[in-house]
Scaffold this active site. Sequence first.
Site, PDB file in Angstrom:
ATOM      1  N   ASN B 484       8.183  10.220   3.220  1.00  0.00           N
ATOM      2  CA  ASN B 484       7.496   9.542   2.124  1.00  0.00           C
ATOM      3  C   ASN B 484       5.993   9.536   2.407  1.00  0.00           C
ATOM      4  O   ASN B 484       5.460   8.605   3.005  1.00  0.00           O
ATOM      5  CB  ASN B 484       8.036   8.128   1.972  1.00  0.00           C
ATOM      6  N   ASP B 485       5.332  10.578   1.945  1.00  0.00           N
ATOM      7  CA  ASP B 485       3.882  10.737   2.139  1.00  0.00           C
ATOM      8  C   ASP B 485       3.089   9.489   1.790  1.00  0.00           C
ATOM      9  O   ASP B 485       1.968   9.314   2.252  1.00  0.00           O
ATOM     10  CB  ASP B 485       3.340  11.808   1.166  1.00  0.00           C
ATOM     11  N   CYS B 486       3.623   8.699   0.888  1.00  0.00           N
ATOM     12  CA  CYS B 486       2.853   7.595   0.317  1.00  0.00           C
ATOM     13  C   CYS B 486       3.088   6.272   1.019  1.00  0.00           C
ATOM     14  O   CYS B 486       2.504   5.257   0.648  1.00  0.00           O
ATOM     15  CB  CYS B 486       3.174   7.454  -1.166  1.00  0.00           C
ATOM     16  N   ASN B 488       1.994   4.657   3.803  1.00  0.00           N
ATOM     17  CA  ASN B 488       0.919   4.899   4.768  1.00  0.00           C
ATOM     18  C   ASN B 488       0.691   3.648   5.592  1.00  0.00           C
ATOM     19  O   ASN B 488      -0.147   2.820   5.270  1.00  0.00           O
ATOM     20  CB  ASN B 488      -0.354   5.303   4.039  1.00  0.00           C
TER      21      ASN B 488
END
Lengths: 816, 816
Positions: B484-486, B488
């Site tokens: 999940n790149d998002c 963070n």
Amino acid sequence: MTEQQYGYFDDQHKEYVITSPFTPTPWINYLGNDGFYGLISNTAGGYCFYRDPKFRRLLRYRYNNVPADQGGRYFYLKSADTVWSAAGRPVQTELDHYECRHGLGYSRFIAKKAQIRSELTCFVPLGQTAEVYRLELTNLDAVSRQVSLFSLLEWCLWNAEDDGANFQRNLSTGEVEVDGNVIYHKTEYRERRNHYAFYGVNHPIRGFDTDRDSFLGPYRGFDRPLAVERGQAGNSLAHGWSPVASHHIDLQLQAGQSQTLVFVLGYVELPNDQKWAAPGVINKAPAKDLLTRYDSAQKCQAELDRLQQYWLSQLNKFQIETPDKRFDRSLNIWNQYQNMVTFNLSRSASFYESGIGRGMGFRDSNQDTIGFAHMVPDKVRERILDLSATQKKDGSAYHQYQPLTKKGNANIGGNFNDDPMWMVLSTVNYIKESGDFSILEARVGFDDEPGDFTHFEHLKRAFEHVVNHLGPHGLPLIGRADWNDCLNLNCFSEDPNESYQTTQRGASDVAESLMIAGQFVLYGNEFVALCRHTGRTELAAWAQQQVDNMVEAVNQHGWDGQWFLRAFDARGRKIGSAENDEGKIFIESQGFCVMAGIGLGDGRARQALDAVSERLACEHGIMLQQPAFSGYDKYLGEISSYPPGYKENAGIFCHNNPWIIIGESMLGRGDQAYEYFARISPAFLQEKQRLHKTEPYVYSQMIAGRDAATPGQAKNSWLTGTAAWCFYTASQYLAGIRPDYEGLRIDPCIPARWPGFKAQRTFRQALYEIEVRNPQGLSKGRVELEVDGEAIEGNLIPYARFGGRHRIVATLRTAD
Amino acid sequence: MTEQQYGYFDDQHKEYVITSPFTPTPWINYLGNDGFYGLISNTAGGYCFYRDPKFRRLLRYRYNNVPADQGGRYFYLKSADTVWSAAGRPVQTELDHYECRHGLGYSRFIAKKAQIRSELTCFVPLGQTAEVYRLELTNLDAVSRQVSLFSLLEWCLWNAEDDGANFQRNLSTGEVEVDGNVIYHKTEYRERRNHYAFYGVNHPIRGFDTDRDSFLGPYRGFDRPLAVERGQAGNSLAHGWSPVASHHIDLQLQAGQSQTLVFVLGYVELPNDQKWAAPGVINKAPAKDLLTRYDSAQKCQAELDRLQQYWLSQLNKFQIETPDKRFDRSLNIWNQYQNMVTFNLSRSASFYESGIGRGMGFRDSNQDTIGFAHMVPDKVRERILDLSATQKKDGSAYHQYQPLTKKGNANIGGNFNDDPMWMVLSTVNYIKESGDFSILEARVGFDDEPGDFTHFEHLKRAFEHVVNHLGPHGLPLIGRADWNDCLNLNCFSEDPNESYQTTQRGASDVAESLMIAGQFVLYGNEFVALCRHTGRTELAAWAQQQVDNMVEAVNQHGWDGQWFLRAFDARGRKIGSAENDEGKIFIESQGFCVMAGIGLGDGRARQALDAVSERLACEHGIMLQQPAFSGYDKYLGEISSYPPGYKENAGIFCHNNPWIIIGESMLGRGDQAYEYFARISPAFLQEKQRLHKTEPYVYSQMIAGRDAATPGQAKNSWLTGTAAWCFYTASQYLAGIRPDYEGLRIDPCIPARWPGFKAQRTFRQALYEIEVRNPQGLSKGRVELEVDGEAIEGNLIPYARFGGRHRIVATLRTAD
């Protein structure tokens, strides 16, 4: 056969009047003065931004589109079944009358169709972060008529680069709020942005749209929105995709009745703790305040008057009246106006610069000040110190810096070895204009050495940078390139996807530039003079020695026999020499060496300029070099990548034409100087509008040269150093009204046919009314000076006290 | 009420038939197989490129435009005064008939207007660097008719980023040559490019245009070109600005007569010493060769037949026949087709990815192989080794690499800690499919340590990278982010102009990921098995211990009571816990922990998936998390920047839905698994075309979730890992036909109502004809296996020799 004309100057109103929506390219104007700027075409296309055209862009604009110029401030009018645009497009309906008047800081659009007259005036009020659109509608008919009005703006999702690339994200982020007559654009406000935009109108609305597809309809362009066709807004709320703002207003106009509406597109920034009125509801108070300021036609008019006063007061600092109206309108209005726009935007946002890639150029910004210092010297001081702060401790400069952070842009590269010395020019010109020597003592750190340095120290480092980077002939190393970005003598690129500006091979210890040599002598002498003026005699003597050495090196190695060489390349070979098959002669070294005074005493300056006239001048201006390069040469770089006649490959780069004009003025050849000026100066090119293509009221960067398929065709208008250099040249070297440390020098060089001219000049808060008389039909001569009726020696009017008003008569006489 | 339908499946022709040019978004197809690719919309919009969509783009395309989808392969037809487009747009004339048939590697457009029928077929011949357009025109009238035909393409100046930004340069560079019926585009060929493009036709032309403005006319769009209106090309030669290619052909068609023309848009690369035929004249020989190959309708048809054979042979490697036609068409045709497209283009060029910013993703590309390994295992091997070569010696990976250079992209950042383990998945899946253990011994250097390493060593480093990056709970550190790149957890961004992917704050020693924990257990076990299979027993034992430790850590710290936690953040707090107000439960850790087998024995797996069903599943699919984040939280990052219901903020991220489906299949809940599959699978969503918006024949990355303003609306179609995962899941876990080291395992999990199904599967060059019988109405059960009429123990069909053809009967039985 006369070419088709698209417009004309209206000097009385200081406007350029465009009479067709179908100009060869979009002809634009700039709105705004102080951080908030708009670009507006002759059909109201364009966009606006706050401080940074990449990161704070309000409106979406599509560069390089089909049709051209898509996105702007659109007003759709509909009466009975006829639909048209208040600014002539995007709707393609032919109007009964169309007129665009680009004025100083505003643009006005007058249209008539179906017995309805509309007058749309767009401007940014002074000091405001908003565009105001005043729209007056008049029923010219003898009976009452209904008019439907639809406004339309399209929001850019703030980051203009991302907006055009990162669709995976930004098709999901768009958010709006609608509150009464006001549409709020709040994309990303939920997260890290603390700014939003709004679009309001001072009139009740019948409906609205905020979702682009709902307003336009599927696969329709801006030219035929479905909502307008239907006569009814969809009250759509955008969730992602492409948010827009459109108001729908129905008006009933009696016979002869006028009604004026005011639309405001505003920008609001808030501290983080004041962003929200309630969870998820933005704090609208500042927007409402702003809307109140312009909620009547009267308030609007007052702001427009204020704006006009501002511009008049700026332009009045220099006004001239000569026998040539074209020269006057150029200097009095459009050139000065362009100077301010160029200074404010420094190449970063035009219809040719997308506002994404470029920051403020170090050399560009320094040069821009020379066209602007007489208008707002305080801003020049600030700019020079901003630039100074990006300098490195070795005297070199980043090529650009970012307007938001004022930090040098490491991505763009540096190592252009002419960069540093331009700061000597800007500083010296500023001090001469303002008398403010205190700038030299201002405290400025270096980019890589923060600390307590004087700005003078920065100039010294700039000077030393040249001295410390000399090549085998004692001439300045060129580095990545000099003023001519595209003469890349140290970058042997074979990869077409590589930029010459950023590749890592940027310097050798061999390639030398005669342009930098001339520049060093010219501004080096200025540096010496500045040292002397400020009592730095030892430094002055040392610096003088360096300059003298450079003159010697030029004399020894830089003279090709009939003109000045351009450079030595990385293999030590001559560039810009009769020896070369192509690129035998270049303009830059002729201009700079002669301006520096090299060869003035021995006839070589004249010889060099004669060579320019014979080999580089053509009917459209002076070409950069000749003969054009017919093929790519990796030892020359980007210059040889262009088709012959375009850009640096033998195009007319208007920026450097003034260098030759100044050179000619130093030789006293006023007719030749004036002729060169007339070839590139827009006010002189009105017969060539169609060929020229770009705006016929401002300078363009480049005009295609003799070798091109389309000689005379211009490109890259507005944001070009040409404007500053042309104004500087025409005012200081042709009109010859030249600030100096001790006062204002009068030293004209004019067409011999002129009986004289008049000018008024504000200089250090005093006003000089100057009359130049030329009874003997000279171009240049000894100046007899009379100040307030009293003859004085020499051609220098001494500095006058604040508020003074002085009458000057200057008479040109033969030397004997 | 049924929604408006825009198209339907034609299974017999393996086509999707679109019946309106006005689909909710442009519905596209891909042409090309081997380096040369085209994107083509249902009205022939789009562009093509060779190998790199940024640096070798042939056609100019405008993303995010108004109207949508501008730029493409346009054919204007004119008969009497009627003008229309062969593909339904850009001319807006309503057609009497319109049909677009997107097929496997070609798109066909059928139009009827003014008694003229046109059939346009666009394709890239196998192995060719050209798009071929076959246009057949038929006069349906009883009398002879004249038809004027104008082709139009617009050239991109090769570098797509520069083309949309650097106008100061590229308005001056455009160059063409015209030679007979062929238009050559040679911008920058004069300098560093050694490639050009051409556009030819096998018929004499009456005229041509190469300058866009000359063809379109001032301020006109593609919808009403002046040259077509006039009925006459301008024979314009472009010099700079915007070069295009247009042929003008006039045809006289007798009553009932057909005529077929073939247009070829080709790309040619030449060695530097063969670029020129004469100074300034390009070497046209390769273009002419290429044109000759397609200079008749017959040759074209032969190439189309070859293309179709190619695709049939690919698809035939897996075919299924179940009681549900939707399931069949999905797996047999479109999902496999999408797998190949996704594999070939790996997220780099779609109508949502502009082809400029993204390279090949490390994790994406590894995952893409699992949907593709059964089709062309050789290409998978090559891709895996390419990826392996970008790995760093510490086992970590660049997040992306550039397709032209195959080098890791340092600008995009790295440090996504799930990246390395995906290479274990891709390699193991490849070996199981192909039996090719030799890939483990292939020699591959590391990005930062070139040298002689085995690919197996790379897998080991990947495994070790997780072991070496454990946090305080013994769980894997998340790094910049995991899948999940998002999410963070280590980037506390307050600057809206900062990208979460590249900011320099990417890691802490605290934030841990349960998704990586599950991933490590799952693929760690695969790594252990691989070690054992290859005799690396000591390493296997060590690795098993690491995996066991991880299971223990998950059991100790990763269970929240009813489901698996998602993460610990940089402050050690729980994410995805009942303790949180928002984001209480996430999909990724449920999927990966259950797939890894954690909690299978003790009911927690079932509990976790029940929580998914109760809390995350909605009618449009399984949402990423719940409840959605209502506001921005800098400790969570980009996930909380989206409006609720969109993208990672509680949107349905189709990519991870299969993880839950596999989990359900492991629990034997076939009805639930199938129901989840049906919610996101395009073949099941035909009633929702208008709501769904994107292409109804391929997967989209995201469907808006329950919290969105537009639940069920999809975005970012085509290039999504969803396709590979859905095929992998449906073929290996629902149909249950699963390659293993020793053979093909048959282990279905299906709806209990299915009486069985049939499939054919090519596996290591043998063909298996499989019949699954379900006499007891089970979802899952003990499999009784009969191979070529002979019963065998267990559910594994042993590896068969090359060329074999085997009949398998598998009967599901209750366990007892």
